[in-house]
Design a protein around this motif. Structure first.
Motif, short mmCIF file in Angstrom:
data_model
loop_
_atom_site.label_atom_id
_atom_site.label_comp_id
_atom_site.label_asym_id
_atom_site.label_seq_id
_atom_site.Cartn_x
_atom_site.Cartn_y
_atom_site.Cartn_z
N GLN A 10 0.84 -1.21 0.00
CA GLN A 10 0.00 0.00 0.00
C GLN A 10 0.88 1.26 0.00
O GLN A 10 0.63 2.22 -0.75
N LYS A 11 1.91 1.23 0.82
CA LYS A 11 2.80 2.38 0.94
C LYS A 11 3.51 2.65 -0.40
O LYS A 11 3.57 3.78 -0.89
N THR A 12 4.00 1.55 -1.01
CA THR A 12 4.71 1.70 -2.29
C THR A 12 3.76 2.24 -3.36
O THR A 12 4.11 3.12 -4.15
N GLN A 13 2.56 1.71 -3.34
CA GLN A 13 1.56 2.16 -4.33
C GLN A 13 1.28 3.66 -4.18
O GLN A 13 1.24 4.40 -5.17
N GLN A 14 1.11 4.10 -2.94
CA GLN A 14 0.83 5.52 -2.71
C GLN A 14 1.98 6.40 -3.18
O GLN A 14 1.78 7.42 -3.83
N ARG A 15 3.19 5.96 -2.85
CA ARG A 15 4.36 6.73 -3.29
C ARG A 15 4.40 6.83 -4.80
O ARG A 15 4.67 7.89 -5.36
N ALA A 31 -9.63 8.07 -13.25
CA ALA A 31 -10.38 7.41 -12.18
C ALA A 31 -10.44 5.90 -12.41
O ALA A 31 -10.24 5.10 -11.48
N ILE A 32 -10.69 5.51 -13.66
CA ILE A 32 -10.76 4.07 -13.98
C ILE A 32 -9.40 3.43 -13.70
O ILE A 32 -9.30 2.36 -13.09
N PHE A 33 -8.36 4.13 -14.14
CA PHE A 33 -7.02 3.57 -13.99
C PHE A 33 -6.65 3.40 -12.52
O PHE A 33 -6.17 2.35 -12.09
N VAL A 34 -6.91 4.43 -11.74
CA VAL A 34 -6.52 4.38 -10.33
C VAL A 34 -7.27 3.25 -9.61
O VAL A 34 -6.71 2.53 -8.77
N LYS A 35 -8.50 3.05 -10.01
CA LYS A 35 -9.29 1.99 -9.38
C LYS A 35 -8.68 0.61 -9.70
O LYS A 35 -8.52 -0.23 -8.83
N ARG A 36 -8.33 0.44 -10.98
CA ARG A 36 -7.70 -0.83 -11.37
C ARG A 36 -6.38 -1.03 -10.63
O ARG A 36 -6.04 -2.13 -10.21
N LEU A 37 -5.67 0.04 -10.47
CA LEU A 37 -4.38 -0.06 -9.79
C LEU A 37 -4.58 -0.43 -8.33
O LEU A 37 -3.83 -1.22 -7.75
N GLU A 38 -5.62 0.17 -7.74
CA GLU A 38 -5.88 -0.14 -6.33
C GLU A 38 -6.15 -1.63 -6.13
O GLU A 38 -5.74 -2.22 -5.15
N PRO A 43 -1.41 -7.54 -5.77
CA PRO A 43 -1.05 -8.83 -6.39
C PRO A 43 0.23 -8.75 -7.23
O PRO A 43 1.04 -9.69 -7.24
N LEU A 44 0.43 -7.62 -7.91
CA LEU A 44 1.64 -7.46 -8.72
C LEU A 44 2.88 -7.41 -7.82
O LEU A 44 3.87 -8.11 -8.05
N PHE A 45 2.78 -6.60 -6.78
CA PHE A 45 3.89 -6.42 -5.83
C PHE A 45 4.26 -7.76 -5.18
O PHE A 45 5.42 -8.10 -5.02
N GLU A 46 3.22 -8.52 -4.87
CA GLU A 46 3.43 -9.81 -4.21
C GLU A 46 4.27 -10.75 -5.08
O GLU A 46 5.06 -11.54 -4.56
N GLN A 47 4.08 -10.71 -6.40
CA GLN A 47 4.85 -11.58 -7.29
C GLN A 47 6.23 -11.02 -7.58
O GLN A 47 7.19 -11.76 -7.74
N LEU A 48 6.30 -9.70 -7.68
CA LEU A 48 7.59 -9.10 -8.06
C LEU A 48 8.58 -9.12 -6.90
O LEU A 48 9.78 -9.21 -7.10
N PHE A 49 8.05 -9.05 -5.69
CA PHE A 49 8.94 -8.95 -4.54
C PHE A 49 9.91 -10.15 -4.44
O PHE A 49 11.12 -9.95 -4.32
N PRO A 50 9.38 -11.41 -4.56
CA PRO A 50 10.33 -12.54 -4.50
C PRO A 50 11.33 -12.53 -5.66
O PRO A 50 12.44 -13.05 -5.52
N HIS A 59 12.25 0.27 -7.24
CA HIS A 59 11.26 1.34 -7.23
C HIS A 59 11.23 2.06 -8.59
O HIS A 59 10.17 2.35 -9.14
N TYR A 60 12.42 2.30 -9.12
CA TYR A 60 12.52 2.96 -10.43
C TYR A 60 11.79 2.12 -11.50
O TYR A 60 11.00 2.64 -12.30
N HIS A 61 12.05 0.81 -11.49
CA HIS A 61 11.43 -0.05 -12.51
C HIS A 61 9.91 -0.07 -12.37
O HIS A 61 9.17 -0.08 -13.35
N LEU A 62 9.45 -0.08 -11.12
CA LEU A 62 8.00 -0.07 -10.90
C LEU A 62 7.37 1.20 -11.46
O LEU A 62 6.29 1.18 -12.05
N LYS A 63 8.08 2.28 -11.28
CA LYS A 63 7.56 3.55 -11.77
C LYS A 63 7.46 3.55 -13.30
O LYS A 63 6.45 3.94 -13.88
N VAL A 64 8.50 3.05 -13.95
CA VAL A 64 8.47 2.96 -15.42
C VAL A 64 7.30 2.07 -15.85
O VAL A 64 6.57 2.38 -16.80
#
Ligand code: GLC
Ligand code: GLC
Length: 641
Positions: A10-15, A31-38, A43-50, A59-64
């Motif tokens: 959640q914190k990473t997403q907000q940043r 609005a549609i996009f932000v909702k989908r992102l929420e 789930p994306l973060f959960e897979q990328l973290f490992p 963080h840079y790659h996530l932003k891109v």
């Protein structure tokens, strides 16, 4: 300290949200996009973290990555298909075909003229074999991609592809495109940059010295042993070995590098812009590598594919993934799930149908499907008999062992049986990629040639021809009736035979899969119209089965069970929807098979719930208590009336 995952996500997403540039989106789009992102970010973060949690620049790659979703969000795509149902893939209306654009038509725009043919056959799902820019000459049938964003000039332009997508969608036909993400061609701009010494792009692939390559080779399976031993190709100009699972011009991408993941997602979004409804994840078993392992089906391959899926759900939730895992059945099933691949080829059933035709026995088929056929709710098999690739004998040896079948010997028998080295075999196939060390190989050939039509015609023997056509009927009768989407392969619906022309083309001669990749001609279509010709009979029976399937909602029934009829030659299953039952009985042998004692003490009448049934395939009323023999190579689609 234990990480609070939900909180960190959640914190990473907000940043990230605070850093993204939304200026190109309207407030409604945003609005549609932000909702989908929420919904989709955790789930994306959960897979990328490992996979990449250790990378200092994640963080840079996530932003891109997120910014590329935003750019994608405002891009126009061809008109979507009208049928918006979420679980469309469960419908009995689905019937697929896989075609090479230039083998069925000439190019993308002339393929539009083939839409009436798709419609007349009842097709609503078309897999277009790879159609992107690829090296001249051998490109592994297009599976060596030089640019995911450009259609091969031989086939037309990007606009032609979009026009085709719109034309298909207008007729309710879904378009399937390949997502070849395990490798690029050695002419892709990333590969070219790597060759010219760019370190950043060298990190997109696996470059290594001889020692490392040798160590990996100890544990990695050889996929194309006739091309080259081991999985690496030496590049003298760089004095380096590059990982090449398939041909030497197909360079495996290095997903341990997060830049590669982000770059490939961007290419995936470009594929989606062409208007596809399904992405076929090519060679997905190979995408993660670790020294000392087989480098296939590793747990992190699943994290990676789930990460792609999470991206898909954020960017284009109406598109689904189809898995192409031609591996051990337990591993095939692991790619299937709501958070991974919605659809999957069913290579186990495919291979074992051919196995049971050769042995005239169904025990390995039963036992294997008993273990592996069930998949999660709202996921679906893509059932097929032949495809553009070879047939490999991938079953679980624990099952063959239990049945007293020697796995190695049995595979050798099947290879010999299907490649003309077994006395009395009906099949005319060609070996593919014989391994000089262990003698392993796989089998190529069209449906008609493998089922016996070619040999029967050569022998001018009406009984053999009759059997061959019946085999095609039995195979299709199972394939169209099992739960899943039946997928035809181009030309098999026309009874096309093997074609040797490829042997005269030096860019194809080494790859026997071209024996079943023939340019379809008017003559092929005309023969399929001729009721007196075997091709005409084959075309007719396939059309008929598709019609029956589409007219009957029972073929969408989710309730399914294999039914043992107490004979080693028979294969049977039952599907149930409300008070309607479909009972399919197939005889895999050329002999009459008596229906003697049904196991569990159940009679056919009890299985169907009444004394009579209609055989949908010939519309005949069947008196079940007196049904005591199944005709040679016959198939029945029995329903209660
Ligand atoms: C898949 C394709 C096959 C290709 C390979 C490498 O298995 O179906 O045709 O050779 O991947 O891309
Ligand atoms: C696939 C499979 C292999 C198949 C080959 C294409 O990814 O793993 O069994 O035969 O590539 O020929």
């Amino acid at each position: 300290m234990v990480m609070n995952f939900a909180f960190e996500a959640q914190k990473t997403q907000q940043r990230l949200l605070a850093e993204l540039d939304f200026s190109q989106l309207t407030s409604q789009q945003k609005a549609i996009f932000v909702k989908r992102l929420e919904n989709g970010f955790a789930p994306l973060f959960e897979q990328l973290f490992p996979l990449y949690g250790q990378c200092f620049d994640l963080h840079y790659h996530l932003k891109v990555l997120l910014q590329s979703f935003i750019d994608f969000h405002k891009k126009k795509r061809p008109a979507q298909i009208k049928d918006k149902s979420e679980f469309w893939f469960e419908s009995n209306q689905n019937v697929g075909i896989a075609v090479y654009v230039d083998l069925l038509a000439d190019d993308l725009s002339s393929l539009i003229d083939k839409i009436p043919y798709f419609e007349s056959l009842g097709i609503n799902y078309v897999h277009l074999m790879p159609l992107y820019l690829a090296p001249e000459g051998n490109s592994d049938g297009g599976y060596a991609i030089s640019d995911y964003r450009t259609v091969s000039p031989n086939l037309g332009t990007n606009k032609d592809l979009k026009d085709l997508a719109s034309a298909l969608h207008k007729k309710g036909i879904r378009m399937v495109l390949d997502f070849v993400f395990n490798h690029t061609s050695d002419e892709h701009r990333w590969a070219e940059a790597a060759k010219s010494g760019d370190q950043g792009f060298q990190g997109y692939y696996y470059f290594m010295g001889e020692q490392d390559a040798m160590e990996y080779n100890q544990t990695v399976r050889e996929i194309f042993p006739q091309i080259r031993r081991g999985s690496f190709t030496y590049l003298p100009e760089l004095d380096s070995h590059v990982w090449t699972t398939f041909n030497s011009f197909q360079w495996d991408l290095n997903y341990s590098n997060p830049a590669v993941f982000v770059a490939v997602v961007e290419e995936m979004l470009h594929l989606i812009l062409n208007g596809c409804d399904v992405l076929r994840l090519d060679a997905l078993a190979f995408v993660w590598k670790e020294k000392g392992t087989v480098c296939e089906n590793l747990p992190k391959a699943h994290n990676l594919i789930k990460a792609f899926k999470a991206c898909l759900d954020i960017a284009a939730p109406q598109v689904v993934f189809k898995s192409e895992a031609i591996v051990h059945p337990d591993e095939v099933n692991k790619y299937i799930g709501a958070d991974e691949c919605t659809l999957s080829y069913n290579p186990l059933m495919m291979a074992l149908l051919w196995e049971s035709l050769a042995t005239r026995q169904t025990n390995l088929l039963y036992q294997s499907l008993e273990r592996s056929f069930a998949i999660p709710e709202h996921t679906t098999w893509i059932n097929y008999i032949r495809c553009h690739d070879d047939i490999g004998w991938l079953w679980d040896d624990a099952i063959s062992d239990r049945l007293g079948i020697d796995g190695i010997g049995h595979r050798r028998f099947l290879n010999q049986f299907y490649t003309g080295q077994f006395e009395g075999s009906f099949a005319a196939g060609v070996p593919f990629q014989e391994n000089p060390v262990n003698g392993d190989c796989r089998v190529c050939g069209t449906l008609a040639s493998l089922a016996g039509v070619e040999n029967a015609i050569a022998a001018d023997d009406p009984l053999l021809l009759d059997h061959a056509i019946s085999r095609i009927r039995v195979l299709n009768g199972i394939n169209f009736a099992m739960p899943g989407i039946p997928l035809l392969y181009q030309g098999d619906d026309l009874g096309v035979l093997n074609n040797d022309d490829y042997l005269n083309d030096s860019t194809k001669a080494e790859d026997s899969r071209w024996v079943h990749r023939k340019k379809l001609t008017n003559a092929d279509f005309a023969l399929a119209e001729d009721n007196g010709a075997p091709q005409g009979k084959i075309a007719q029976l396939i059309r008929e089965m598709i019609k029956i399937r589409k007219a009957n909602p029972l073929f969408a029934a989710q309730e399914f069970e294999l039914v043992s009829l107490g004979s080693e030659h028979l294969f049977a299953f039952r599907r149930q929807m409300d008070d309607k039952t479909l009972l399919v009985i197939a005889n895999m042998s050329e002999h009459l098979v008596p229906l003697e004692h049904l196991p569990l003490g159940k009679s056919l009448s009890e299985l169907i719930g009444q004394e009579t049934a209609i055989n949908l395939l010939n519309k005949e009323l069947v008196d079940l208590p007196s049904l005591s023999l199944i005709q040679p190579l016959d198939i029945l689609w029995l329903v209660n009336n």
